[in-house]
Design a protein around this motif. Sequence first.
Motif, PDB file in Angstrom:
ATOM      1  N   VAL A 104       0.855  -1.171   0.000  1.00  0.00           N
ATOM      2  CA  VAL A 104       0.000   0.000   0.000  1.00  0.00           C
ATOM      3  C   VAL A 104       0.903   1.237   0.000  1.00  0.00           C
ATOM      4  O   VAL A 104       1.988   1.227   0.583  1.00  0.00           O
ATOM      5  CB  VAL A 104      -0.952  -0.037   1.213  1.00  0.00           C
ATOM      6  CG1 VAL A 104      -0.219   0.207   2.514  1.00  0.00           C
ATOM      7  CG2 VAL A 104      -2.075   0.967   1.051  1.00  0.00           C
ATOM      8  N   LYS A 105       0.457   2.277  -0.680  1.00  0.00           N
ATOM      9  CA  LYS A 105       1.288   3.490  -0.762  1.00  0.00           C
ATOM     10  C   LYS A 105       0.708   4.574   0.137  1.00  0.00           C
ATOM     11  O   LYS A 105      -0.483   4.604   0.404  1.00  0.00           O
ATOM     12  CB  LYS A 105       1.342   3.983  -2.214  1.00  0.00           C
ATOM     13  CG  LYS A 105       1.783   2.896  -3.184  1.00  0.00           C
ATOM     14  CD  LYS A 105       2.861   3.339  -4.128  1.00  0.00           C
ATOM     15  CE  LYS A 105       3.482   2.139  -4.840  1.00  0.00           C
ATOM     16  NZ  LYS A 105       2.500   1.103  -5.279  1.00  0.00           N
ATOM     17  N   LEU A 106       1.590   5.441   0.571  1.00  0.00           N
ATOM     18  CA  LEU A 106       1.215   6.495   1.508  1.00  0.00           C
ATOM     19  C   LEU A 106      -0.014   7.279   1.041  1.00  0.00           C
ATOM     20  O   LEU A 106      -0.952   7.495   1.802  1.00  0.00           O
ATOM     21  CB  LEU A 106       2.412   7.438   1.700  1.00  0.00           C
ATOM     22  CG  LEU A 106       2.203   8.621   2.644  1.00  0.00           C
ATOM     23  CD1 LEU A 106       1.818   8.139   4.040  1.00  0.00           C
ATOM     24  CD2 LEU A 106       3.444   9.483   2.718  1.00  0.00           C
ATOM     25  N   HIS A 107      -0.007   7.648  -0.245  1.00  0.00           N
ATOM     26  CA  HIS A 107      -1.090   8.515  -0.723  1.00  0.00           C
ATOM     27  C   HIS A 107      -2.426   7.770  -0.816  1.00  0.00           C
ATOM     28  O   HIS A 107      -3.473   8.380  -0.984  1.00  0.00           O
ATOM     29  CB  HIS A 107      -0.718   9.162  -2.065  1.00  0.00           C
ATOM     30  CG  HIS A 107      -0.698   8.192  -3.206  1.00  0.00           C
ATOM     31  ND1 HIS A 107       0.435   7.488  -3.558  1.00  0.00           N
ATOM     32  CD2 HIS A 107      -1.673   7.778  -4.044  1.00  0.00           C
ATOM     33  CE1 HIS A 107       0.157   6.693  -4.581  1.00  0.00           C
ATOM     34  NE2 HIS A 107      -1.113   6.849  -4.890  1.00  0.00           N
ATOM     35  N   GLU A 108      -2.379   6.443  -0.739  1.00  0.00           N
ATOM     36  CA  GLU A 108      -3.628   5.677  -0.814  1.00  0.00           C
ATOM     37  C   GLU A 108      -4.308   5.516   0.544  1.00  0.00           C
ATOM     38  O   GLU A 108      -5.488   5.179   0.621  1.00  0.00           O
ATOM     39  CB  GLU A 108      -3.354   4.272  -1.362  1.00  0.00           C
ATOM     40  CG  GLU A 108      -2.733   4.213  -2.737  1.00  0.00           C
ATOM     41  CD  GLU A 108      -2.198   2.812  -3.047  1.00  0.00           C
ATOM     42  OE1 GLU A 108      -2.012   2.528  -4.242  1.00  0.00           O
ATOM     43  OE2 GLU A 108      -1.979   2.013  -2.107  1.00  0.00           O
ATOM     44  N   ILE A 109      -3.531   5.707   1.617  1.00  0.00           N
ATOM     45  CA  ILE A 109      -4.036   5.326   2.941  1.00  0.00           C
ATOM     46  C   ILE A 109      -5.294   6.085   3.351  1.00  0.00           C
ATOM     47  O   ILE A 109      -6.275   5.491   3.802  1.00  0.00           O
ATOM     48  CB  ILE A 109      -2.920   5.443   4.005  1.00  0.00           C
ATOM     49  CG1 ILE A 109      -1.903   4.304   3.776  1.00  0.00           C
ATOM     50  CG2 ILE A 109      -3.484   5.356   5.418  1.00  0.00           C
ATOM     51  CD1 ILE A 109      -0.749   4.254   4.753  1.00  0.00           C
ATOM     52  N   ASN A 110      -5.281   7.403   3.180  1.00  0.00           N
ATOM     53  CA  ASN A 110      -6.453   8.179   3.610  1.00  0.00           C
ATOM     54  C   ASN A 110      -7.738   7.724   2.924  1.00  0.00           C
ATOM     55  O   ASN A 110      -8.772   7.564   3.567  1.00  0.00           O
ATOM     56  CB  ASN A 110      -6.242   9.670   3.359  1.00  0.00           C
ATOM     57  CG  ASN A 110      -5.501  10.318   4.507  1.00  0.00           C
ATOM     58  OD1 ASN A 110      -5.541   9.802   5.625  1.00  0.00           O
ATOM     59  ND2 ASN A 110      -4.840  11.417   4.248  1.00  0.00           N
ATOM     60  N   ALA A 111      -7.641   7.497   1.615  1.00  0.00           N
ATOM     61  CA  ALA A 111      -8.830   7.071   0.868  1.00  0.00           C
ATOM     62  C   ALA A 111      -9.303   5.706   1.367  1.00  0.00           C
ATOM     63  O   ALA A 111     -10.504   5.481   1.565  1.00  0.00           O
ATOM     64  CB  ALA A 111      -8.515   7.020  -0.620  1.00  0.00           C
ATOM     65  N   LYS A 122       3.140   2.408  11.131  1.00  0.00           N
ATOM     66  CA  LYS A 122       2.827   3.402  12.170  1.00  0.00           C
ATOM     67  C   LYS A 122       1.678   4.305  11.736  1.00  0.00           C
ATOM     68  O   LYS A 122       0.765   4.587  12.531  1.00  0.00           O
ATOM     69  CB  LYS A 122       4.069   4.235  12.490  1.00  0.00           C
ATOM     70  CG  LYS A 122       3.830   5.230  13.610  1.00  0.00           C
ATOM     71  CD  LYS A 122       5.076   5.982  14.017  1.00  0.00           C
ATOM     72  CE  LYS A 122       4.702   7.022  15.081  1.00  0.00           C
ATOM     73  NZ  LYS A 122       5.838   7.849  15.471  1.00  0.00           N
ATOM     74  N   ILE A 123       1.696   4.716  10.482  1.00  0.00           N
ATOM     75  CA  ILE A 123       0.625   5.590   9.985  1.00  0.00           C
ATOM     76  C   ILE A 123      -0.736   4.889  10.094  1.00  0.00           C
ATOM     77  O   ILE A 123      -1.744   5.500  10.475  1.00  0.00           O
ATOM     78  CB  ILE A 123       0.927   6.050   8.532  1.00  0.00           C
ATOM     79  CG1 ILE A 123       2.037   7.109   8.578  1.00  0.00           C
ATOM     80  CG2 ILE A 123      -0.316   6.625   7.847  1.00  0.00           C
ATOM     81  CD1 ILE A 123       2.591   7.492   7.225  1.00  0.00           C
ATOM     82  N   LEU A 124      -0.753   3.588   9.806  1.00  0.00           N
ATOM     83  CA  LEU A 124      -2.008   2.837   9.947  1.00  0.00           C
ATOM     84  C   LEU A 124      -2.486   2.849  11.400  1.00  0.00           C
ATOM     85  O   LEU A 124      -3.650   3.123  11.690  1.00  0.00           O
ATOM     86  CB  LEU A 124      -1.819   1.382   9.493  1.00  0.00           C
ATOM     87  CG  LEU A 124      -1.691   1.097   8.001  1.00  0.00           C
ATOM     88  CD1 LEU A 124      -1.467  -0.392   7.766  1.00  0.00           C
ATOM     89  CD2 LEU A 124      -2.936   1.567   7.251  1.00  0.00           C
TER      90      LEU A 124
END
Lengths: 487, 487
Positions: free
Chosen positions: A5-12, A188-190
């Motif tokens: 998964v890529k950083l820019h995909e996480i929010n969506a 961590k972002i997750l």
Amino acid sequence: MYSNVKLHEINAKMESLKLAFNQYQDISLSRRITCMHDIGNRLLKNKDELVKIAMQETHLPAARLLNELKRTVFQLTSYADTCKNGYWMDIRIQIPTEKNKPVIKKMNVPLGPVLVFGAGNFPFAYSTAGGDTACALAAGCSVVVKAHPQHAATSTAVAKIIDEAIKENNMPPHLFMHVHVTDLSLVKILVMHPVIKAVGFTGSYTAGKQIFDWGNSREQPIPVFAEMGSTNPVYILPGKMKESAETYAVELSKSILTDAGQFCTKPGIIVIQNDDYAGTFIKTLQEKINDAIPVSMLNEGIYQNYELKKKLSTDQKEVKKISTTTQSNEPLVGTALLTSITAKEFMANKILRQEVFGPYCLIVLCNDINEMKQVATQMEGQITCTLGATIKEAEQQKELLKILQSTCGRFIFNGVPTGVEVCPAMQHGGPFPATTYSMFTSVGADGIKRFTRPLAFQNVAEELLPDALKEINPLKLWRLVDDQYTK
Amino acid sequence: MYSNVKLHEINAKMESLKLAFNQYQDISLSRRITCMHDIGNRLLKNKDELVKIAMQETHLPAARLLNELKRTVFQLTSYADTCKNGYWMDIRIQIPTEKNKPVIKKMNVPLGPVLVFGAGNFPFAYSTAGGDTACALAAGCSVVVKAHPQHAATSTAVAKIIDEAIKENNMPPHLFMHVHVTDLSLVKILVMHPVIKAVGFTGSYTAGKQIFDWGNSREQPIPVFAEMGSTNPVYILPGKMKESAETYAVELSKSILTDAGQFCTKPGIIVIQNDDYAGTFIKTLQEKINDAIPVSMLNEGIYQNYELKKKLSTDQKEVKKISTTTQSNEPLVGTALLTSITAKEFMANKILRQEVFGPYCLIVLCNDINEMKQVATQMEGQITCTLGATIKEAEQQKELLKILQSTCGRFIFNGVPTGVEVCPAMQHGGPFPATTYSMFTSVGADGIKRFTRPLAFQNVAEELLPDALKEINPLKLWRLVDDQYTK
């Protein structure tokens, strides 16, 4: 193939997960049950294919994988079925005795989207469609699973099956999500993402504690239910030794060796008194460890970790190697090892209290019951503690029992700690550092409670209440009405 | 007079507390019940004296203090009485269907010694012999109470009564301890002490969050059950306004003003739509706030904090003061204040979401239902959310109901949030930052669960089982046997 998964995909993705959570609230319990059964049926239908993929990734034999897959399906379906009587919902209804007091009704409601970490040691039962996912879906939560990198293909295959079931049952499209993440900063972002309301994890202390700390450091802290390891000490009293030194040693050797000791409940420490019968016990255990059939470990990571921890333990000069399996040419065979040490030496060295995940066991030799109690007092929190004793001598050792029970989540009498029954009475979770929340279990349908919180409804009109709280109890759930449980 | 505990005394005190915890485990549930009733009876017997002392320290009127004392006694005795049916023990018994499977029995057991912080706003009900202490004693835990410095004499007087009851009932001498600590570093030492296994706290966000962080940073993290504040928003829909603008305004004004708004469930924000009937509602509320009888606040600390937070709120230029009480010459009178703001302005300013503890309320004016939902979505975790609506319009606003229910622990329909019933169905605890653990309640006997954890007994002989798990159910407790609750 399993693209990260890529950083820019996480929010969506997180927004989809949140939306799915909201939509899931409108779906009836019976549809929740049907969908979970359907996931189970599809897993069984695809069992040959799934076992094949898992065998390529894990070195686990087909029989064990098939058993694990069946356990996974049993978890899914049995947890789903508890939605029929809903005992984990802890419904309480208060009919006021005074006229001007309001009616209050309470039940557990889902916490929100849940992040589940696939576990390295259980590619099926504690991974993608495993215990945490089953609990979260039964609770009414949407789930994002972070695939374990060492069985990524198995995880993907299982995820596809879940996706199919979700589609077929007209569930919210993103009720279940599956991501591959290897970059720690993305992990961590997750964990830190505001949409996530709880985390389920089974694995090492280092990783579990890190995720727990992240969860607590969020602007809105969330519970991280981490199971992080346990040495599952077994204490044997002289009467039991006298009665069945040999048979108990045989039983325990199986518990140590089965599936290369890759269970979180494998007995890693046996505490005994150094008397005549202990000799027979140790001799039998030595023979059984010596005769052990070499078994490849699950994967490279677990094998490396086993060898490292084993070496760390035997590097301590007081530790005596007393039996080992002969080397094997098979890949990733972590040779079984039995060691011993005196209680005094054991108590002086913290390193020896660490879990060695694999077919390893350390015998701690005590001079007397007092030393045994000292050892027990020193022990950290455990998933299980086992006592081997005659009833009579156990009755005389109330203090030891108290110490053992105070440090574990499951207390076993004259048995072995491996074999974790999936049932409502199971407690799988002990005081820290065994798990982060000893108040919850990760096995058995009470594990559903991890992903819920109570919500009270005060003076709320029938029309606006969830079915679970309506006056006629249309769902026939267990409810505590004043002081009585009724359906 | 109330000498502070000294650093060198702490370890000895903690060891006593631990010993008392161990001894308490051997005492029957019925003696536990008797002792808690005795504490209650002694509090009532000494009510005049206790109220007198509390009046000297707190500026609370006699009637309120007497009521609070009665509530305290009801908590103690009703929580004790739940030990008779034990529903909070979550007993599960699994009779195996296959012959070679073990019998597993599970129940909640006490967590260990508990540290309770006396609360500033409830000198009786959430302090020395208050809800947290009652829950901990019922759970089977020993308790150390840190007296609140602003009612130290009351706390000491209550502690003496508890001590007498403990002595008279032959309970372990240090089952209950009472300490005065003002030095923050010593407070930290108490929270961090390895003997302490859980903390109960009611107070400010700043203090609660600090203690929560300390608890998590321990070598062995412990749960800190902190209740930290809530604005208890009330949302009123146009139909309800049309139906009863005036009467609802009167009801809400009482909820805002009673006891100078010093309740954690005081409505601090009212969200309405800016239509014709809203005018009547606001006018009535203005009159009632204007007519409010000046009430001295509990103590200097609460008064100062009220004035500070009120000023912070009114310093925001968008906030309009629309009604206030006339000044009074009585000491510590925090004048009541009603303010208003548009939804847009409210949403742009985080400061306005903070709790102002006292007789203060902010009206948020929305243009329509969508703006109302936007406001609701922005709100942080709350102890309560209230919806004023006709049944019909509430049925049409399912999404709003969902938002409100997702952010609170108790959802009230057409009522007011103050008045927290002490009953099994109560949930007093909401998503962070209202409390640190939304999965638990601090009011009602389910609050006992905060100080317990499940322990499973596998294959344990009758003779060695706690009475609660014995086959004939000698204590007549509620137990889930397979899928059925029985006594």
